[in-house]
Structures are given as structure tokens and as C-alpha cells.
Write a protein that holds these residues in place. Structure first.
Motif, short mmCIF file in Angstrom:
data_model
loop_
_atom_site.label_atom_id
_atom_site.label_comp_id
_atom_site.label_asym_id
_atom_site.label_seq_id
_atom_site.Cartn_x
_atom_site.Cartn_y
_atom_site.Cartn_z
N PHE A 56 32.49 46.45 1.83
CA PHE A 56 32.69 47.85 1.46
C PHE A 56 33.57 48.57 2.48
O PHE A 56 34.27 49.52 2.13
CB PHE A 56 31.34 48.55 1.33
CG PHE A 56 30.48 47.99 0.23
CD1 PHE A 56 30.97 47.86 -1.05
CD2 PHE A 56 29.18 47.58 0.48
CE1 PHE A 56 30.19 47.34 -2.06
CE2 PHE A 56 28.39 47.06 -0.52
CZ PHE A 56 28.90 46.94 -1.80
N GLY A 57 33.51 48.12 3.76
CA GLY A 57 34.40 48.71 4.75
C GLY A 57 35.86 48.43 4.44
O GLY A 57 36.72 49.32 4.52
N LEU A 91 33.39 55.89 5.37
CA LEU A 91 32.52 55.06 6.21
C LEU A 91 31.04 55.25 5.90
O LEU A 91 30.30 54.26 5.77
CB LEU A 91 32.81 55.34 7.69
CG LEU A 91 32.07 54.47 8.70
CD1 LEU A 91 32.42 53.00 8.47
CD2 LEU A 91 32.40 54.89 10.12
N PRO A 92 30.53 56.49 5.78
CA PRO A 92 29.10 56.63 5.42
C PRO A 92 28.77 56.01 4.07
O PRO A 92 27.69 55.45 3.89
CB PRO A 92 28.89 58.15 5.42
CG PRO A 92 29.99 58.70 6.25
CD PRO A 92 31.16 57.80 6.03
N VAL A 93 29.71 56.11 3.12
CA VAL A 93 29.46 55.51 1.81
C VAL A 93 29.36 53.99 1.92
O VAL A 93 28.47 53.36 1.32
CB VAL A 93 30.58 55.91 0.83
CG1 VAL A 93 30.37 55.26 -0.53
CG2 VAL A 93 30.63 57.42 0.68
N LEU A 153 26.07 53.10 3.53
CA LEU A 153 24.97 53.31 2.59
C LEU A 153 24.91 52.20 1.55
O LEU A 153 23.82 51.68 1.23
CB LEU A 153 25.14 54.67 1.92
CG LEU A 153 24.03 55.08 0.93
CD1 LEU A 153 22.69 55.16 1.65
CD2 LEU A 153 24.35 56.42 0.28
N LEU A 154 26.07 51.81 1.01
CA LEU A 154 26.09 50.72 0.03
C LEU A 154 25.66 49.40 0.66
O LEU A 154 24.92 48.62 0.04
CB LEU A 154 27.49 50.59 -0.56
CG LEU A 154 27.96 51.74 -1.46
CD1 LEU A 154 29.40 51.52 -1.88
CD2 LEU A 154 27.06 51.87 -2.69
N ALA A 155 26.10 49.14 1.90
CA ALA A 155 25.69 47.91 2.58
C ALA A 155 24.19 47.92 2.84
O ALA A 155 23.51 46.90 2.69
CB ALA A 155 26.46 47.76 3.88
N LEU A 156 23.66 49.08 3.21
CA LEU A 156 22.21 49.18 3.44
C LEU A 156 21.45 48.96 2.14
O LEU A 156 20.41 48.28 2.12
CB LEU A 156 21.89 50.56 4.02
CG LEU A 156 20.42 50.82 4.39
CD1 LEU A 156 19.96 49.84 5.46
CD2 LEU A 156 20.25 52.26 4.87
#
Length: 527
Positions: free
Chosen positions: A30-31, A253-255, A258-261
Motif C-alpha cells: 500500500f505504501g 501514508l496514514p491510509v 491503516l490498510l496494512a493494519l
């Protein structure tokens, strides 16, 4: 699999390690996706900004060219062709009546006069930068130290006109390090209009059908013009693009985190759920949480129930009832399938032993796994339970799938022993494996069961609709009875009966029932 790989797999195949790996993989994936998207959005924003600036430059240049053409037309139409007071006055009238004409001059033979003789904007004589069919063009960049030089000079015949630098610079302010260049279409010579000269063509090359080029140090925006002679190029440094890219990354970056989490949490719960099945299966057997359901089997001619197939279900602690596809393959790989087979046999006789004794024409078939027919074990357990519940051996049948008969020699011995004790043997899901007529001749079997997929194909799939009749004919040649699975329509039942199938099961007759529901079904049938 080597012992080290198996040990590594056991070490990693846990909820927390796999969740951490999923989180790291998701953060990377996602990054990178956020980086690509931020870069794409930054380039689009810069392209729109440069396009907006370029359009204003283009509109001004077209206005300037339009007035210069109009002024040249007027000068060509007037009869004066010499440097006298009348010509100077005509030249001054042209500059007064046209906003973008800074200086007008007459150049003919040895004569030369200008509307501004004391402060000429033409500069020293040099070859024209662009030679057109009727006109010649000179361009002077704003980076040159002489502020009196015109930005653009046009000559037709005896008359030469110029426009001031301010007529271009007042449209829009160039970015730091930026330039506005004119590139002739006939060649690749860049002519600076505003800003310092720039190298052309760029080292990276110019991609076809692309207006914005992002080079190592610059942004270059190319604008086709209405003129067939040249295009405009707007140069800018990468500082604005990098700033937009940083802002985009900070927003994405926060998105991405969050998706990785979320991916890590889903992986954790999925692994823990899957691992909980083999871990909780022994406890489910001890708690007797497995449920046995009975799929009635009907005689296709009389439409009377003659038996049932015992099916196992798992009632989880959360109330979900899992089908065998969720845990039987797992139990086979872990070796717990033997306990499930024993459990189902015990439950059948515990629930229906007395009822079977009262109805000697009924039978219950029980599925055996590959390990159940690999060693002579099940016949001793069946004999003990039949004596305990006083049930005839003919009322307990055993089903084996083609995939469970891989070791034919061991299976022949076990199946022959079961038949010798009075049990019937059914070959389940016939036609989906590798059985042949010669193969079946070696097996001690009584019944062939046609797989549901071939029953569904009747009248629909031309390639498979003839399999079921073929299996029925094969069974008749071997003197075996036929049970068709998955009958859902009356037309299927009639066709199979016409082809010679004796029995069938499926939702046309009844869904899987509890022991009590099965007893009531048979009792209503007798009544």
C-alpha cells in the motif's frame, strides 16, 4: 517436506507471526501504491498548473502576432516607400494605434528610419531566427542584459515591427528557473522568449502523445499552437512537484498504514480461526459436538424410503453448523478421521439401533475414509456395536470413494471382510475418479453411486449428459445396483428410473434429517 522446512512452517504458521508478515507486506504494497498515486496526482496538478500558465502565454502571443500582422498589412497598403517625415509619422501612427507594437521601422535600400530612432529595440543585425514564406522572425530572451531589446521582431518586405518584453512578462510570472521557449517544427532549434536558454531536446527524449515530461531536474510542458511553424515549451524546476509529492505522501501514508493494519488483523483472525479447527476437533469429539444427519434414499420405482446416508456436521461453540468440507480434509491429514468414523458409527446405532431392529428392510450407509479401508479395523468395531444394539449387518452399509481406493490390495481385503460379515459396500461419487470396468471387477462392491455432477448434467450439458446412462449400463454388466445422488427434479428421477437406476437421493425427496425426523418420515410412510 524436510524437517527444517516443516519446523519453520510450524513456527511461522501462527496468528501473530503471520499477522506481522501480512502487516509488513501490506505496508510495503500500500505504501508503493500510495507513492505511485501521490506521484500521479502531483504530476497531474503540475501539468494543469503549467497548462494554465502556458495557455495565458499562448493567448498573449497569438494576440501579439495578430496585431503585428494587422500593422504590417496597413503598412504594406500605404504608398510611402522612403524615409521622409511622412513615413516617420506613419510609423508612429502604427505604434500609437496598436498596443503590442513597440517600434516600427522602414528598411529599404540604403534608407532606414524608425518610429523610435533614438532608442531602437531591434538590436544588431543578425540572420532571422525563423524564415517564413512572407515574413522573418527574431526572438530575444529576457535573460539578455540589454533591456531595450524587443522580445519579438517581425519583418515583411520593407517594414519591421517589434514588441516589448513587458507584453509577455506581464501575463504570468515564470517559476524560479523557468523559461518559455519556442521550438520550430521544421527543426529542433529552441528559441527562448522568456527566461534563460534551455537544452533541447531533453536527454530523456520526448515521449509520444505526452504533454508533460518529468526529467531529472525539470518539468517540461509542451503546448501545440495553431501556427504550423512552431510549438511553445514551458520549463519549470521540480521544487513544486516535489512539494506536492511530499504533501500527497503525507496524506496517503496514514491510509496505507491503516490498510496494512487491517490486513494484519484479518490475517490474525483468519489464521487463528483455521488453527482453532484442528485444535478444537478432539475436544468436539469428547463433547460429542459432532452431529449426524440422515439423507434419505428412495426406491425410484415405488418412491418409498429404503434407507439413508449418514452425514456428519460440526456444531461449533459459536452456533455455526459446519459441513464436512470444512473439517474432514483436515481430519484426514491429521489422522483424526478414524475417530470421526467410529463416532458416526456409534451415533448411528445409538440413535437408530432400536428403530432399525423394528424395520429390517431399512439400511444406513456410512462413509469410510482412505485410512479406514487401509487396515482391517472397522469390521471389528461394527461387529461389536451390531451385537450390542442387536442390528443385522445387512442394515449397515459402508461407502468408499474412488479416491479412497488408491491402495487397491489393502482395500480389497477390508471390503471383502465387510461383505463376508453381511455389510453392503457402495462405491461413492463414481465417475469422478479413475475407475474403469476392469478396475471395478476386482472390487468387492454391491452398489455404484452416481455423482451429483452427472445427474445435474442431464438435459443441460451435452458432453456429460450421457455419463449417467453409461454408468448405469456398466453397473448392470457387473450386476451392481445403482444409487443416483443429488436428484432435485422429477424429470431427473423419471429418466434415471427409465435407464435402470434402482434408487436415488436428493432434495427432490428430502433434505438431510435428524434421527427423529428420519424416524417420523418412515413412520408416516408406513402409515
Amino acid at each position: 517436506m524436510s524437517p527444517r522446512l516443516a519446523q519453520l512452517r510450524r513456527a511461522l504458521y501462527r496468528p501473530w507471526p503471520l499477522a506481522l508478515l501480512a502487516f509488513l507486506f501490506g505496508a510495503l504494497l500500500f505504501g508503493l501504491g500510495g507513492l505511485w498515486l501521490a506521484n500521479y496526482q502531483a504530476q497531474q496538478a503540475e501539468s494543469e498548473r503549467l497548462q494554465s500558465q502556458g495557455q495565458r502565454f499562448l493567448q498573449r502571443i497569438e494576440q501579439i502576432f495578430g496585431q503585428l500582422q494587422e500593422a504590417l498589412d496597413k503598412l504594406d497598403q500605404q504608398p510611402l516607400r522612403g524615409c521622409d517625415l511622412a513615413m516617420v509619422e506613419a510609423l508612429r501612427q502604427i505604434t500609437f494605434s496598436h498596443r503590442f507594437v513597440y517600434e516600427a521601422a522602414f528598411i529599404g535600400g540604403n534608407q532606414r528610419c524608425s518610429s523610435s530612432p533614438k532608442r531602437s529595440s531591434f538590436g544588431p543585425e543578425r540572420p532571422a531566427d525563423i524564415e517564413g514564406e512572407r515574413q522573418s522572425y527574431w526572438l530575444n530572451t529576457s535573460a539578455q542584459p540589454n533591456d531595450d531589446l524587443a522580445a519579438l521582431v517581425v519583418q515583411r518586405g520593407y517594414f519591421r515591427l517589434s514588441t516589448a518584453r513587458g507584453h509577455l512578462a506581464d501575463v504570468v510570472e515564470l517559476p524560479p528557473g523557468g523559461s518559455l521557449l519556442l521550438v520550430t517544427r521544421a527543426g529542433s532549434k529552441p528559441l527562448p522568449i522568456l527566461g534563460p536558454p534551455q537544452p533541447w531536446p531533453p536527454p530523456e527524449g520526448w515521449p509520444p502523445e505526452q504533454s508533460l515530461l518529468v526529467s531529472a531536474s525539470q518539468l517540461i510542458y509542451r503546448m501545440p499552437t495553431q501556427s504550423p511553424d512552431f510549438d511553445l515549451l514551458l520549463f519549470a524546476d521540480r521544487s513544486a512537484l516535489q512539494q506536492r509529492l511530499r504533501e500527497g505522501l503525507m496524506s496517503w501514508l496514514p491510509v496505507a498504514v491503516l490498510l496494512a493494519l487491517l490486513l494484519g488483523v484479518l490475517t490474525f483472525h483468519q489464521v487463528r480461526y483455521r488453527q482453532s479447527l484442528p485444535g478444537s476437533l478432539p475436544a468436539a469429539l469428547r463433547r460429542r459436538a459432532l452431529r449426524v444427519r440422515y439423507q434419505p434414499i428412495y426406491d425410484l420405482a415405488s418412491r418409498r424410503c429404503v434407507g439413508a446416508e449418514a452425514l456428519v456436521r460440526w456444531r461449533r461453540a459459536d452456533g455455526k453448523l459446519l459441513g464436512p468440507d470444512h473439517f474432514i480434509p483436515m481430519a484426514e491429514s491429521s489422522g483424526q478421521i478414524r475417530e470421526i468414523t467410529d463416532y458416526v458409527l456409534e451415533q448411528v446405532l445409538s440413535q437408530l439401533g432400536h428403530f432399525l431392529g423394528q424395520n429390517p428392510d431399512l439400511y444406513i450407509s456410512i462413509n469410510l475414509a482412505a485410512c479406514d479401508v487401509a487396515v482391517p479395523r472397522i469390521d471389528e468395531l461394527a461387529t461389536r456395536l451390531l451385537l450390542q444394539y442387536r442390528v443385522n449387518a445387512t442394515q449397515i452399509a459402508f461407502e468408499v470413494t474412488e479416491s479412497g481406493l488408491a491402495d487397491t490390495q489393502a482395500a480389497q481385503g477390508v471390503l471383502a471382510s465387510l461383505r463376508a460379515r453381511g455389510h453392503r459396500v457402495l462405491i461413492d461419487d463414481f465417475g469422478t475418479g479413475y475407475s474403469s470396468l476392469a478396475y471395478l471387477q476386482e472390487l468387492p462392491a454391491d452398489v455404484l453411486k452416481i455423482d451429483k455432477s452427472f445427474v445435474d448434467a442431464l438435459g443441460h450439458d451435452a458432453a456429460s449428459s450421457g455419463v449417467a446412462p453409461h454408468i448405469i449400463r456398466m453397473a448392470h454388466e457387473l450386476q451392481l445396483k445403482v444409487v443416483a445422488e443429488g436428484i432435485e427434479h422429477e424429470a431427473q428421477a423419471l429418466f434415471l428410473a427409465e435407464q435402470g437406476a434402482q434408487c436415488g437421493q436428493g432434495w427432490l425427496f428430502a433434505k438431510p434429517l435428524t434421527a427423529r425426523q428420519f424416524r417420523h418420515l418412515v413412520e408416516r410412510q408406513k402409515a
